[in-house]
Enzyme design. Structure first.
Site, PDB file in Angstrom:
ATOM      1  N   ILE A  16       0.839  -1.201   0.000  1.00 45.13           N
ATOM      2  CA  ILE A  16       0.000   0.000   0.000  1.00 45.13           C
ATOM      3  C   ILE A  16       0.873   1.250   0.000  1.00 45.13           C
ATOM      4  CG2 ILE A  16      -1.706   1.349   1.320  1.00 45.13           C
ATOM      5  CD1 ILE A  16      -2.922  -1.266   2.253  1.00 45.13           C
ATOM      6  N   HIS A  40       5.770 -11.423 -31.810  1.00 45.33           N
ATOM      7  CA  HIS A  40       6.753 -10.340 -31.961  1.00 45.33           C
ATOM      8  C   HIS A  40       6.085  -9.130 -32.599  1.00 45.33           C
ATOM      9  CE1 HIS A  40      10.515  -8.279 -32.627  1.00 45.33           C
ATOM     10  NE2 HIS A  40      10.088  -7.991 -33.859  1.00 45.33           N
TER      11      HIS A  40
END
Ligand code: FAD
Ligand code: NAI
Length: 476
Positions: A195, A455
């Site tokens: 957090i 790719h």
């Protein structure tokens, strides 16, 4: 009048509870789910911490603040000029609230779709009897319902520092941290865990000067050391000030903000003056108001509901899942336990593999991992091989303009089985899924290295890191 009778009553409608309720309903049970969370108008807001003050609103603000960061600092690299850039924080927060509401409404819809009886109010144990457990529901009205099986999914609450109670004005938990009304000039955070880093990133991107005070001498101690170091370099560059090995002393809150006395790693006394202070030092299991004592439901030494590996509690037909029991406090872990328990109630063999629960920290760069870290493997004495591939050498990352970080594979030295995958870099949260699937199927590093990856894509860095285990990267 006789109590309404259910096969399964779920107490708590967070990701653990509402998913358990749905799975139980799918399996043909007559299901009730009780949740007490209220929206701003006092109406129901199921989804728990995750939906209301956790995963969902934090990711909404991380996205908005990242857009601002990009426009402010990175669009120019792409030849895009922005003039008159500014922040409408009220709108940003309203958008976040709207995202939360969409999720609350979605869950209410799912309850209807699956014919789950939803009760808005607090559920507590009254007594057990021949028909099962009597659960009192205290909402707008009060009633008692009876369930043959009970699933407790009451979640967790933020841990406060002694002497610095959350007022959500100056001293903020995750709740207040997600609704600061004006960007603070100076923001302090205690705890550089998940957090601390996510909220620190949001408010730094929006313009706050952020200082994080962390008790431990090492940064992100549970993360693979090499990955944590790479992430720390990136955060330092962004201007997130993280002080390690500190001891936090007295905290004073007043009209002008918060003053934190602390001692640095060298033992020197320091004071941090900030407009707001977020305390993010972990969370505690929530059993408040559950009246567990009425039926003798046992808690463990941490105050969590004591459960075995199958989420069975000390009482027959009472189960507990998610943040209120042992294990990582993650929404997807809670969900997996919810599904598994519903299936066990149906006599099936629900299973949760704790070795393949992924972790993600949604900072920029993102940090994600599954399985064991290099330091854990060293400590256990297991012989392993490591392979890394930097995003700097990945075509898609260059095109994106985001080449920070790497993918790292750890595989067994003898069998090549993947033991851990660690990523710091762009889209790590999405990339980690391939590693989770691979580990779930007990794949070897070579399996990933031999699979065709699109790719140009970031996932090629995953393939290359797998190739690196065998010292045969193609693009580096
Ligand atoms: P909860 O979500 O806490 O739900 C419990 C529900 O039960 C609540 O609605 C509560 O009101 C209700 N309740 C409690 N007692 C009673 C009662 N007696 N009667 C009726 N209702 C009751 N995890 C991730 O995996 N990914 C993230 O990105 C992520 N981000 C987070 C960001 C923040 C800021 C925080 C604080 C947490 C984050 N988490 C994240 C953790 C995640 O929110 C929790 O692990 C998850 O919510 C736990 O689910 P749960 O169902 O066990 O409990
Ligand atoms: P955390 O456990 O991640 O980090 C707490 C940090 O505070 C630790 O580094 C700890 O050493 C430090 N700390 C503890 N006491 C301290 C003290 N007195 N002074 C200074 N530092 C101190 O806990 P956090 O950040 O509160 O988050 C709670 C949990 O919520 C997480 O562990 C995670 O399970 C969940 N979460 C998950 C997210 C995700 O999956 N992306 C995002 C946010 C929360």
């Amino acid at each position: 009048m006789a109590n309404k009778q259910f096969d399964v009553i779920v107490i708590g409608g967070g990701p653990g509870g509402y998913i358990a309720a749905i799975r139980a309903a799918q399996l043909g049970f007559n299901v009730a789910c009780i949740d007490e969370w209220k929206n701003g108008k006092g109406g129901p807001a199921p989804g728990g911490t995750c939906t209301n003050v956790g995963c969902i609103p934090s990711k909404a603000l991380l996205q908005s603040s990242e857009h601002y960061e990009q426009a402010n600092h990175h669009f120019a690299d792409h030849g895009i000029k922005v003039e008159g850039l500014g922040i409408d924080l009220a709108k940003m927060l309203a958008r976040k609230d709207q995202v939360v509401k969409q999720n609350n409404d979605g869950i209410l819809y799912l309850f209807k779709k699956n014919k789950i009886s939803f009760f808005h109010g607090r559920g507590s144990f009254e007594k057990s009897g021949d028909a099962g457990y009597d659960i009192k529901v205290a909402g707008a009205a009060e009633e008692t319902i009876t369930g043959k099986h009970i699933i407790v999914a009451t979640g967790s609450n933020a841990r406060a520092l002694p002497g610095a109670a959350f007022d959500e004005e100056n001293i903020l938990s995750n709740d207040g941290a997600l609704r600061i009304g004006a960007v603070p000039k100076k923001l302090g955070l205690i705890g550089s865990g998940v957090i601390g880093l996510e909220m620190g990133s949001v408010w730094r991107r929006l313009g706050a000067e952020v200082t994080v005070l962390e008790a431990l001498p090492t940064f992100l101690g549970t993360v693979d050391e090499q990955i944590a170091k790479e992430a720390k370099k990136a955060f330092d560059k962004q201007g997130l000030k993280i002080e390690l090995g500190v001891k936090v002393g007295e905290i004073k809150s007043g009209k002008n903000g918060v003053s934190v006395a602390w001692t640095n790693a060298k033992g020197e006394a320091q004071t941090l003056e900030v407009d707001k202070l977020i305390v993010s030092i972990g969370r505690v299991p929530n059993t408040i108001g559950l009246n567990a004592e009425a039926v003798g439901l046992k808690l463990d030494e941490r105050g969590a509901i004591a459960v075995d590996d199958d989420c069975k509690t000390s009482l027959p037909n009472v189960w507990a899942i998610g943040d209120v029991v042992r294990g990582p406090m993650l929404a997807h872990k809670a969900e997996e336990e919810g599904v598994a328990v519903a299936e066990r109630i149906a006599g099936q063999h629900g299973h949760v593999n704790f070795n393949t629960v992924p972790w993600v920290i949604y900072t920029s760069p993102e940090i994600a991992w599954v399985g064991q870290t290099e330091q854990q493997l060293k400590a256990s004495g297991r012989a392993y091989k490591a392979g890394t591939f930097p995003f700097l050498a990945n075509g898609r990352a260059r095109a994106l303009g985001d080449t920070t970080g790497m993918v790292k594979f750890l595989a067994d030295a003898a069998t090549d089985e993947i033991l851990g995958v660690h990523i710091v870099g762009p889209q790590a949260s999405e990339l980690i899924s391939e590693a989770v699937v691979a580990m779930e199927f007990k794949a070897s590093a070579e399996d990933i290295a031999r699979i065709c990856h699109a790719h140009p894509s970031l996932s090629e860095a995953t393939k290359e890191a797998a190739l690196a285990v065998d010292k045969r990267t193609l693009n580096f």
